[in-house]
Design a protein around this motif. Sequence first.
Motif, PDB file in Angstrom:
ATOM      1  N   PHE A  60       0.864  -1.191   0.000  1.00  0.00           N
ATOM      2  CA  PHE A  60       0.000   0.000   0.000  1.00  0.00           C
ATOM      3  C   PHE A  60       0.892   1.229   0.000  1.00  0.00           C
ATOM      4  O   PHE A  60       1.769   1.348   0.868  1.00  0.00           O
ATOM      5  CB  PHE A  60      -0.872   0.053   1.267  1.00  0.00           C
ATOM      6  CG  PHE A  60      -1.896  -1.040   1.353  1.00  0.00           C
ATOM      7  CD1 PHE A  60      -1.591  -2.265   1.908  1.00  0.00           C
ATOM      8  CD2 PHE A  60      -3.178  -0.827   0.871  1.00  0.00           C
ATOM      9  CE1 PHE A  60      -2.546  -3.278   1.981  1.00  0.00           C
ATOM     10  CE2 PHE A  60      -4.142  -1.822   0.948  1.00  0.00           C
ATOM     11  CZ  PHE A  60      -3.818  -3.052   1.501  1.00  0.00           C
ATOM     12  N   CYS A  61       0.659   2.128  -0.907  1.00  0.00           N
ATOM     13  CA  CYS A  61       1.357   3.411  -0.869  1.00  0.00           C
ATOM     14  C   CYS A  61       0.491   4.331  -0.023  1.00  0.00           C
ATOM     15  O   CYS A  61      -0.498   4.884  -0.509  1.00  0.00           O
ATOM     16  CB  CYS A  61       1.539   3.951  -2.287  1.00  0.00           C
ATOM     17  SG  CYS A  61       2.507   5.446  -2.290  1.00  0.00           S
ATOM     18  N   ILE A  62       0.828   4.442   1.247  1.00  0.00           N
ATOM     19  CA  ILE A  62      -0.085   5.149   2.166  1.00  0.00           C
ATOM     20  C   ILE A  62       0.172   6.654   2.190  1.00  0.00           C
ATOM     21  O   ILE A  62      -0.606   7.397   2.778  1.00  0.00           O
ATOM     22  CB  ILE A  62      -0.048   4.545   3.600  1.00  0.00           C
ATOM     23  CG1 ILE A  62       1.340   4.589   4.192  1.00  0.00           C
ATOM     24  CG2 ILE A  62      -0.585   3.121   3.587  1.00  0.00           C
ATOM     25  CD1 ILE A  62       1.366   4.205   5.674  1.00  0.00           C
ATOM     26  N   LYS A  63       1.234   7.070   1.523  1.00  0.00           N
ATOM     27  CA  LYS A  63       1.468   8.519   1.354  1.00  0.00           C
ATOM     28  C   LYS A  63       2.326   8.715   0.112  1.00  0.00           C
ATOM     29  O   LYS A  63       3.190   7.877  -0.176  1.00  0.00           O
ATOM     30  CB  LYS A  63       2.175   9.077   2.595  1.00  0.00           C
ATOM     31  CG  LYS A  63       2.206  10.592   2.635  1.00  0.00           C
ATOM     32  CD  LYS A  63       2.532  11.108   4.019  1.00  0.00           C
ATOM     33  CE  LYS A  63       2.644  12.625   4.032  1.00  0.00           C
ATOM     34  NZ  LYS A  63       1.412  13.299   3.601  1.00  0.00           N
ATOM     35  N   GLY A  64       2.087   9.798  -0.621  1.00  0.00           N
ATOM     36  CA  GLY A  64       2.886  10.080  -1.810  1.00  0.00           C
ATOM     37  C   GLY A  64       2.588   9.102  -2.928  1.00  0.00           C
ATOM     38  O   GLY A  64       1.484   8.557  -3.028  1.00  0.00           O
ATOM     39  N   LYS A  65       3.609   8.853  -3.742  1.00  0.00           N
ATOM     40  CA  LYS A  65       3.404   7.925  -4.857  1.00  0.00           C
ATOM     41  C   LYS A  65       4.721   7.280  -5.276  1.00  0.00           C
ATOM     42  O   LYS A  65       5.816   7.797  -4.988  1.00  0.00           O
ATOM     43  CB  LYS A  65       2.762   8.632  -6.039  1.00  0.00           C
ATOM     44  CG  LYS A  65       3.593   9.739  -6.637  1.00  0.00           C
ATOM     45  CD  LYS A  65       2.891  10.324  -7.856  1.00  0.00           C
ATOM     46  CE  LYS A  65       3.760  11.408  -8.477  1.00  0.00           C
ATOM     47  NZ  LYS A  65       3.247  11.946  -9.721  1.00  0.00           N
ATOM     48  N   CYS A  66       4.595   6.164  -5.979  1.00  0.00           N
ATOM     49  CA  CYS A  66       5.742   5.548  -6.642  1.00  0.00           C
ATOM     50  C   CYS A  66       5.202   4.690  -7.780  1.00  0.00           C
ATOM     51  O   CYS A  66       4.004   4.434  -7.870  1.00  0.00           O
ATOM     52  CB  CYS A  66       6.590   4.710  -5.680  1.00  0.00           C
ATOM     53  SG  CYS A  66       5.787   3.221  -5.067  1.00  0.00           S
ATOM     54  N   ARG A  67       6.103   4.293  -8.636  1.00  0.00           N
ATOM     55  CA  ARG A  67       5.719   3.483  -9.793  1.00  0.00           C
ATOM     56  C   ARG A  67       6.229   2.066  -9.552  1.00  0.00           C
ATOM     57  O   ARG A  67       7.385   1.878  -9.161  1.00  0.00           O
ATOM     58  CB  ARG A  67       6.374   4.094 -11.038  1.00  0.00           C
ATOM     59  CG  ARG A  67       5.975   3.509 -12.359  1.00  0.00           C
ATOM     60  CD  ARG A  67       6.400   4.448 -13.499  1.00  0.00           C
ATOM     61  NE  ARG A  67       7.829   4.770 -13.485  1.00  0.00           N
ATOM     62  CZ  ARG A  67       8.768   4.011 -14.028  1.00  0.00           C
ATOM     63  NH1 ARG A  67       8.468   2.863 -14.605  1.00  0.00           N
ATOM     64  NH2 ARG A  67      10.044   4.391 -13.990  1.00  0.00           N
ATOM     65  N   MET A  68       5.357   1.096  -9.759  1.00  0.00           N
ATOM     66  CA  MET A  68       5.739  -0.314  -9.545  1.00  0.00           C
ATOM     67  C   MET A  68       5.745  -1.026 -10.892  1.00  0.00           C
ATOM     68  O   MET A  68       4.770  -0.965 -11.636  1.00  0.00           O
ATOM     69  CB  MET A  68       4.731  -0.976  -8.605  1.00  0.00           C
ATOM     70  CG  MET A  68       5.027  -2.410  -8.273  1.00  0.00           C
ATOM     71  SD  MET A  68       6.340  -2.610  -7.055  1.00  0.00           S
ATOM     72  CE  MET A  68       5.430  -2.491  -5.535  1.00  0.00           C
ATOM     73  N   LEU A  69       6.843  -1.695 -11.184  1.00  0.00           N
ATOM     74  CA  LEU A  69       6.914  -2.531 -12.378  1.00  0.00           C
ATOM     75  C   LEU A  69       6.762  -3.980 -11.945  1.00  0.00           C
ATOM     76  O   LEU A  69       7.446  -4.425 -11.020  1.00  0.00           O
ATOM     77  CB  LEU A  69       8.245  -2.335 -13.104  1.00  0.00           C
ATOM     78  CG  LEU A  69       8.437  -3.165 -14.363  1.00  0.00           C
ATOM     79  CD1 LEU A  69       9.224  -2.387 -15.400  1.00  0.00           C
ATOM     80  CD2 LEU A  69       9.126  -4.502 -14.089  1.00  0.00           C
ATOM     81  N   MET A  70       5.855  -4.685 -12.601  1.00  0.00           N
ATOM     82  CA  MET A  70       5.591  -6.088 -12.288  1.00  0.00           C
ATOM     83  C   MET A  70       5.875  -6.906 -13.548  1.00  0.00           C
ATOM     84  O   MET A  70       5.459  -6.528 -14.648  1.00  0.00           O
ATOM     85  CB  MET A  70       4.128  -6.280 -11.876  1.00  0.00           C
ATOM     86  CG  MET A  70       3.685  -5.420 -10.711  1.00  0.00           C
ATOM     87  SD  MET A  70       4.174  -6.083  -9.135  1.00  0.00           S
ATOM     88  CE  MET A  70       2.884  -7.318  -8.902  1.00  0.00           C
ATOM     89  N   TRP A  80       1.101   3.128 -11.304  1.00  0.00           N
ATOM     90  CA  TRP A  80       1.375   4.121 -10.277  1.00  0.00           C
ATOM     91  C   TRP A  80       0.629   3.723  -9.027  1.00  0.00           C
ATOM     92  O   TRP A  80      -0.534   3.313  -9.095  1.00  0.00           O
ATOM     93  CB  TRP A  80       0.919   5.515 -10.734  1.00  0.00           C
ATOM     94  CG  TRP A  80       1.915   6.156 -11.634  1.00  0.00           C
ATOM     95  CD1 TRP A  80       1.867   6.221 -12.993  1.00  0.00           C
ATOM     96  CD2 TRP A  80       3.134   6.804 -11.242  1.00  0.00           C
ATOM     97  NE1 TRP A  80       2.977   6.878 -13.474  1.00  0.00           N
ATOM     98  CE2 TRP A  80       3.769   7.237 -12.417  1.00  0.00           C
ATOM     99  CE3 TRP A  80       3.744   7.053 -10.001  1.00  0.00           C
ATOM    100  CZ2 TRP A  80       4.996   7.924 -12.390  1.00  0.00           C
ATOM    101  CZ3 TRP A  80       4.962   7.719  -9.983  1.00  0.00           C
ATOM    102  CH2 TRP A  80       5.575   8.147 -11.165  1.00  0.00           C
ATOM    103  N   MET A  81       1.298   3.830  -7.910  1.00  0.00           N
ATOM    104  CA  MET A  81       0.663   3.577  -6.622  1.00  0.00           C
ATOM    105  C   MET A  81       0.544   4.923  -5.922  1.00  0.00           C
ATOM    106  O   MET A  81       1.565   5.558  -5.614  1.00  0.00           O
ATOM    107  CB  MET A  81       1.521   2.622  -5.794  1.00  0.00           C
ATOM    108  CG  MET A  81       1.748   1.300  -6.519  1.00  0.00           C
ATOM    109  SD  MET A  81       2.519   0.092  -5.451  1.00  0.00           S
ATOM    110  CE  MET A  81       1.305  -0.079  -4.175  1.00  0.00           C
ATOM    111  N   ASP A  82      -0.673   5.349  -5.690  1.00  0.00           N
ATOM    112  CA  ASP A  82      -0.875   6.678  -5.095  1.00  0.00           C
ATOM    113  C   ASP A  82      -2.193   6.786  -4.332  1.00  0.00           C
ATOM    114  O   ASP A  82      -2.677   7.881  -4.091  1.00  0.00           O
ATOM    115  CB  ASP A  82      -0.787   7.778  -6.169  1.00  0.00           C
ATOM    116  CG  ASP A  82      -1.762   7.567  -7.317  1.00  0.00           C
ATOM    117  OD1 ASP A  82      -2.586   6.630  -7.230  1.00  0.00           O
ATOM    118  OD2 ASP A  82      -1.710   8.328  -8.289  1.00  0.00           O
ATOM    119  N   GLU A  83      -2.761   5.620  -3.970  1.00  0.00           N
ATOM    120  CA  GLU A  83      -4.015   5.665  -3.203  1.00  0.00           C
ATOM    121  C   GLU A  83      -3.850   4.805  -1.953  1.00  0.00           C
ATOM    122  O   GLU A  83      -3.560   3.598  -2.055  1.00  0.00           O
ATOM    123  CB  GLU A  83      -5.178   5.135  -4.044  1.00  0.00           C
ATOM    124  CG  GLU A  83      -5.590   6.086  -5.161  1.00  0.00           C
ATOM    125  CD  GLU A  83      -6.710   5.511  -6.006  1.00  0.00           C
ATOM    126  OE1 GLU A  83      -7.857   5.501  -5.525  1.00  0.00           O
ATOM    127  OE2 GLU A  83      -6.423   5.049  -7.116  1.00  0.00           O
TER     128      GLU A  83
END
Length: 136
Positions: A60-70, A80-83
């Motif tokens: 969980f991206c609980i603050k801010g954001k980052c990009r996850m490659l799977m 993008w993880m931002d929620e």
Amino acid sequence: MKLIDWIDLPNLGDERGGLVVAEASKNIPFDIKRLYYIFDAKPDIPRGFHAHKELHQVAFCIKGKCRMLMDNGLEKQEVWMDEANKGLMIPPMVWHEMHDFSEDCVLLVLASDYYDESDYIRDYQAFLVELKNERV
Ligand code: T46
């Protein structure tokens, strides 16, 4: 199994702020034995670059954001993880990389087992070989 599989947890927040609950074997599909969080990551320094042999995780991206490659060896997808209430499942044998952390990013990860370095595959070629062996 879908490469990108989100778990949407309800936000039970009110005018005082947000509140999200994760419960083992209820809305998280495994028994949680460990949690860890990544913070103060540098925007230009990616992390991850491994797969796990057995471990199940949800991030969980609980603050801010980052990009996850799977990457499951057949297909790669980036999200993008931002929620704060949306968890990304990281199942076994999926190569994953985290990129472009915002400076305020906090990534919270729930894991199905204790830390065990022997569960990591940190070499991409070894990951592909392992997948090939699994498929025969
Ligand atoms: C993952 C992604 C999303 C421990 O000693 N115990 C732990 O529980 C963890 C998670 C790490 N460590 C040690 C191992 C390394 O010496 O902490 C150091 C940094 O770990 P690593 O380089 O693996 O960190 P990331 O950000 O590349 O990967 C982490 C998790 O390790 C991994 O399981 O899926 O976040």
